[in-house]
Design a protein around this motif. Structure first.
Motif, PDB file in Angstrom:
ATOM      1  N   THR A 245       0.832  -1.195   0.000  1.00 31.39           N
ATOM      2  CA  THR A 245       0.000   0.000   0.000  1.00 31.39           C
ATOM      3  C   THR A 245       0.871   1.251   0.000  1.00 31.39           C
ATOM      4  O   THR A 245       1.658   1.465   0.916  1.00 31.39           O
ATOM      5  CB  THR A 245      -0.921   0.019   1.233  1.00 31.39           C
ATOM      6  OG1 THR A 245      -1.723  -1.162   1.238  1.00 31.39           O
ATOM      7  CG2 THR A 245      -1.818   1.245   1.206  1.00 31.39           C
ATOM      8  N   GLY A 246       0.763   2.038  -1.042  1.00 33.72           N
ATOM      9  CA  GLY A 246       1.470   3.313  -1.095  1.00 33.72           C
ATOM     10  C   GLY A 246       2.900   3.248  -1.576  1.00 33.72           C
ATOM     11  O   GLY A 246       3.552   4.287  -1.722  1.00 33.72           O
ATOM     12  N   THR A 247       3.422   2.070  -1.826  1.00 34.36           N
ATOM     13  CA  THR A 247       4.806   1.983  -2.300  1.00 34.36           C
ATOM     14  C   THR A 247       5.019   0.637  -2.983  1.00 34.36           C
ATOM     15  O   THR A 247       4.100  -0.168  -3.111  1.00 34.36           O
ATOM     16  CB  THR A 247       5.808   2.156  -1.144  1.00 34.36           C
ATOM     17  OG1 THR A 247       7.136   2.279  -1.682  1.00 34.36           O
ATOM     18  CG2 THR A 247       5.768   0.978  -0.186  1.00 34.36           C
ATOM     19  N   SER A 248       6.245   0.406  -3.426  1.00 34.80           N
ATOM     20  CA  SER A 248       6.578  -0.863  -4.081  1.00 34.80           C
ATOM     21  C   SER A 248       7.994  -1.260  -3.705  1.00 34.80           C
ATOM     22  O   SER A 248       8.776  -0.447  -3.188  1.00 34.80           O
ATOM     23  CB  SER A 248       6.476  -0.725  -5.606  1.00 34.80           C
ATOM     24  OG  SER A 248       7.520   0.102  -6.103  1.00 34.80           O
ATOM     25  N   GLY A 249       8.330  -2.509  -3.982  1.00 33.62           N
ATOM     26  CA  GLY A 249       9.681  -2.979  -3.704  1.00 33.62           C
ATOM     27  C   GLY A 249      10.725  -2.197  -4.473  1.00 33.62           C
ATOM     28  O   GLY A 249      11.810  -1.895  -3.960  1.00 33.62           O
ATOM     29  N   LYS A 250      10.413  -1.840  -5.719  1.00 37.18           N
ATOM     30  CA  LYS A 250      11.354  -1.073  -6.537  1.00 37.18           C
ATOM     31  C   LYS A 250      11.608   0.306  -5.934  1.00 37.18           C
ATOM     32  O   LYS A 250      12.742   0.803  -5.937  1.00 37.18           O
ATOM     33  CB  LYS A 250      10.821  -0.930  -7.958  1.00 37.18           C
ATOM     34  CG  LYS A 250      10.790  -2.223  -8.754  1.00 37.18           C
ATOM     35  CD  LYS A 250      10.261  -1.977 -10.162  1.00 37.18           C
ATOM     36  CE  LYS A 250      10.173  -3.262 -10.954  1.00 37.18           C
ATOM     37  NZ  LYS A 250       9.641  -3.038 -12.319  1.00 37.18           N
ATOM     38  N   GLU A 251      10.556   0.940  -5.418  1.00 37.70           N
ATOM     39  CA  GLU A 251      10.715   2.265  -4.816  1.00 37.70           C
ATOM     40  C   GLU A 251      11.555   2.195  -3.544  1.00 37.70           C
ATOM     41  O   GLU A 251      12.374   3.080  -3.273  1.00 37.70           O
ATOM     42  CB  GLU A 251       9.344   2.865  -4.527  1.00 37.70           C
ATOM     43  CG  GLU A 251       8.573   3.242  -5.788  1.00 37.70           C
ATOM     44  CD  GLU A 251       7.155   3.690  -5.485  1.00 37.70           C
ATOM     45  OE1 GLU A 251       6.674   3.426  -4.359  1.00 37.70           O
ATOM     46  OE2 GLU A 251       6.527   4.310  -6.365  1.00 37.70           O
ATOM     47  N   ILE A 252      11.349   1.140  -2.767  1.00 35.47           N
ATOM     48  CA  ILE A 252      12.145   0.958  -1.553  1.00 35.47           C
ATOM     49  C   ILE A 252      13.612   0.742  -1.917  1.00 35.47           C
ATOM     50  O   ILE A 252      14.518   1.336  -1.316  1.00 35.47           O
ATOM     51  CB  ILE A 252      11.604  -0.219  -0.728  1.00 35.47           C
ATOM     52  CG1 ILE A 252      10.267   0.167  -0.098  1.00 35.47           C
ATOM     53  CG2 ILE A 252      12.607  -0.645   0.346  1.00 35.47           C
ATOM     54  CD1 ILE A 252       9.593  -0.946   0.655  1.00 35.47           C
ATOM     55  N   LEU A 253      13.855  -0.101  -2.909  1.00 36.07           N
ATOM     56  CA  LEU A 253      15.228  -0.346  -3.358  1.00 36.07           C
ATOM     57  C   LEU A 253      15.884   0.951  -3.819  1.00 36.07           C
ATOM     58  O   LEU A 253      17.028   1.253  -3.447  1.00 36.07           O
ATOM     59  CB  LEU A 253      15.225  -1.365  -4.493  1.00 36.07           C
ATOM     60  CG  LEU A 253      16.573  -1.610  -5.177  1.00 36.07           C
ATOM     61  CD1 LEU A 253      17.557  -2.258  -4.210  1.00 36.07           C
ATOM     62  CD2 LEU A 253      16.394  -2.481  -6.420  1.00 36.07           C
ATOM     63  N   GLN A 254      15.176   1.727  -4.622  1.00 36.66           N
ATOM     64  CA  GLN A 254      15.733   2.976  -5.136  1.00 36.66           C
ATOM     65  C   GLN A 254      16.051   3.950  -4.006  1.00 36.66           C
ATOM     66  O   GLN A 254      17.110   4.592  -4.003  1.00 36.66           O
ATOM     67  CB  GLN A 254      14.753   3.625  -6.113  1.00 36.66           C
ATOM     68  CG  GLN A 254      15.271   4.924  -6.722  1.00 36.66           C
ATOM     69  CD  GLN A 254      14.282   5.539  -7.704  1.00 36.66           C
ATOM     70  OE1 GLN A 254      13.195   5.008  -7.916  1.00 36.66           O
ATOM     71  NE2 GLN A 254      14.652   6.658  -8.297  1.00 36.66           N
ATOM     72  N   ALA A 255      15.147   4.052  -3.027  1.00 34.53           N
ATOM     73  CA  ALA A 255      15.365   4.969  -1.906  1.00 34.53           C
ATOM     74  C   ALA A 255      16.595   4.574  -1.102  1.00 34.53           C
ATOM     75  O   ALA A 255      17.380   5.424  -0.669  1.00 34.53           O
ATOM     76  CB  ALA A 255      14.127   4.999  -1.008  1.00 34.53           C
ATOM     77  N   ILE A 256      16.788   3.269  -0.913  1.00 33.91           N
ATOM     78  CA  ILE A 256      17.952   2.789  -0.163  1.00 33.91           C
ATOM     79  C   ILE A 256      19.235   3.074  -0.928  1.00 33.91           C
ATOM     80  O   ILE A 256      20.220   3.566  -0.374  1.00 33.91           O
ATOM     81  CB  ILE A 256      17.813   1.283   0.131  1.00 33.91           C
ATOM     82  CG1 ILE A 256      16.685   1.039   1.138  1.00 33.91           C
ATOM     83  CG2 ILE A 256      19.131   0.711   0.665  1.00 33.91           C
ATOM     84  CD1 ILE A 256      16.361  -0.422   1.358  1.00 33.91           C
ATOM     85  N   ARG A 257      19.242   2.778  -2.224  1.00 37.26           N
ATOM     86  CA  ARG A 257      20.451   2.971  -3.024  1.00 37.26           C
ATOM     87  C   ARG A 257      20.812   4.446  -3.167  1.00 37.26           C
ATOM     88  O   ARG A 257      21.989   4.798  -3.272  1.00 37.26           O
ATOM     89  CB  ARG A 257      20.274   2.334  -4.402  1.00 37.26           C
ATOM     90  CG  ARG A 257      20.151   0.808  -4.357  1.00 37.26           C
ATOM     91  CD  ARG A 257      21.424   0.156  -3.847  1.00 37.26           C
ATOM     92  NE  ARG A 257      21.297  -1.301  -3.785  1.00 37.26           N
ATOM     93  CZ  ARG A 257      21.268  -1.995  -2.662  1.00 37.26           C
ATOM     94  NH1 ARG A 257      21.361  -1.373  -1.488  1.00 37.26           N
ATOM     95  NH2 ARG A 257      21.156  -3.309  -2.686  1.00 37.26           N
ATOM     96  N   GLU A 258      19.809   5.311  -3.148  1.00 37.64           N
ATOM     97  CA  GLU A 258      20.081   6.744  -3.268  1.00 37.64           C
ATOM     98  C   GLU A 258      20.819   7.293  -2.055  1.00 37.64           C
ATOM     99  O   GLU A 258      21.439   8.351  -2.121  1.00 37.64           O
ATOM    100  CB  GLU A 258      18.774   7.513  -3.479  1.00 37.64           C
ATOM    101  CG  GLU A 258      18.206   7.354  -4.886  1.00 37.64           C
ATOM    102  CD  GLU A 258      16.876   8.061  -5.060  1.00 37.64           C
ATOM    103  OE1 GLU A 258      16.313   8.537  -4.039  1.00 37.64           O
ATOM    104  OE2 GLU A 258      16.394   8.132  -6.209  1.00 37.64           O
ATOM    105  N   THR A 259      20.767   6.577  -0.939  1.00 39.51           N
ATOM    106  CA  THR A 259      21.523   6.996   0.241  1.00 39.51           C
ATOM    107  C   THR A 259      22.981   6.552   0.161  1.00 39.51           C
ATOM    108  O   THR A 259      23.791   6.929   1.002  1.00 39.51           O
ATOM    109  CB  THR A 259      20.915   6.398   1.521  1.00 39.51           C
ATOM    110  OG1 THR A 259      21.132   4.978   1.540  1.00 39.51           O
ATOM    111  CG2 THR A 259      19.433   6.703   1.618  1.00 39.51           C
ATOM    112  N   GLY A 260      23.297   5.708  -0.833  1.00 35.22           N
ATOM    113  CA  GLY A 260      24.644   5.164  -0.942  1.00 35.22           C
ATOM    114  C   GLY A 260      24.823   3.853  -0.211  1.00 35.22           C
ATOM    115  O   GLY A 260      25.921   3.291  -0.188  1.00 35.22           O
ATOM    116  N   SER A 261      23.747   3.334   0.384  1.00 38.97           N
ATOM    117  CA  SER A 261      23.836   2.085   1.133  1.00 38.97           C
ATOM    118  C   SER A 261      23.882   0.886   0.192  1.00 38.97           C
ATOM    119  O   SER A 261      23.163   0.831  -0.805  1.00 38.97           O
ATOM    120  CB  SER A 261      22.624   1.940   2.064  1.00 38.97           C
ATOM    121  OG  SER A 261      22.603   0.659   2.664  1.00 38.97           O
ATOM    122  N   ASP A 262      24.742  -0.088   0.527  1.00 38.56           N
ATOM    123  CA  ASP A 262      24.838  -1.333  -0.236  1.00 38.56           C
ATOM    124  C   ASP A 262      24.184  -2.500   0.500  1.00 38.56           C
ATOM    125  O   ASP A 262      24.476  -3.659   0.222  1.00 38.56           O
ATOM    126  CB  ASP A 262      26.307  -1.675  -0.519  1.00 38.56           C
ATOM    127  CG  ASP A 262      26.929  -0.714  -1.515  1.00 38.56           C
ATOM    128  OD1 ASP A 262      26.205  -0.260  -2.416  1.00 38.56           O
ATOM    129  OD2 ASP A 262      28.126  -0.410  -1.387  1.00 38.56           O
TER     130      ASP A 262
END
Length: 204
Positions: free
Chosen positions: A16-33
């Protein structure tokens, strides 16, 4: 936005309100591996598709608890050093490729099939990258790096992909943001090609 110090992320595809791809993108945008594993019940979804989209791995729902515990155990044991030697051919495949082993429940034939596909496809990809470097095609090289680098996580070889990851993260930006891309990517290609040949000689 703060990313907590979790060791692994397990995400559904649709929420609801998001997707796995959006979560992945948000994490990677922080520089986290941090490893991000996708969970879904979609019949048409494959491990190859998940890896191509940047996920660390793929778990089919309903989830086997034994498989989940195996994945968590392998992630915990995953080496963190920047440089590491490729294990010799005297070690079992499960020791050399623990994530693949966990994903496919120690099925040696399946693991060898995936390694064979990697050896063949990466040869073509590396040749294409060399051509893009020689042709000064920065954006096309970025797209190719985005597609191929996630699979190296499964082979415990992400230490070879620093330049590919830099290229991926510079997507949408001009070449001036990564002025040494040709030199660094050329070095990465040489290292990956040596790794590819070792996989072929030692395991196939």
């Amino acid at each position: 936005r703060v990313i907590s110090t979790f060791d692994i992320v397990l995400t559904d595809m649709q929420m609801t309100g998001t997707s796995g791809k959006e979560i992945l993108q948000a994490i990677r945008e922080t520089g986290s591996d941090i490893p991000v594993w996708l969970m879904t019940a979609y019949d048409d979804y494959t491990t190859e598709k998940a890896l191509a989209e940047g996920f660390t791995g793929f778990i089919t729902k309903p989830i086997s608890m034994n498989k989940l515990l195996s994945i968590l155990s392998e992630e915990e044991k995953k080496p963190t050093q920047v440089e590491k030697e490729i294990p010799g051919n005297n070690s079992p495949l499960s020791d050399q490729f623990p994530l693949l082993s966990a994903m496919f429940e120690h099925d040696t034939d399946t693991i060898k099939t995936i390694l064979s596909d990697f050896v063949n496809s990466s040869k073509e990809d590396l040749q294409k990258l060399r051509e893009l470097i020689n042709s000064d095609k920065f954006e096309e090289a970025q797209k190719l790096c985005h597609r191929i680098h996630p699979f190296f996580v499964q082979l415990n070889a992400e230490h070879l992909c620093d330049a590919l990851i830099k290229m991926d993260r510079s997507r949408g930006h001009s070449e001036s943001t990564y002025p040494n891309w040709k030199e660094e990517l050329t070095m990465a290609i040489d290292q990956i090609d040596r790794f590819r040949k070792q996989v072929r000689e030692q395991h196939l």
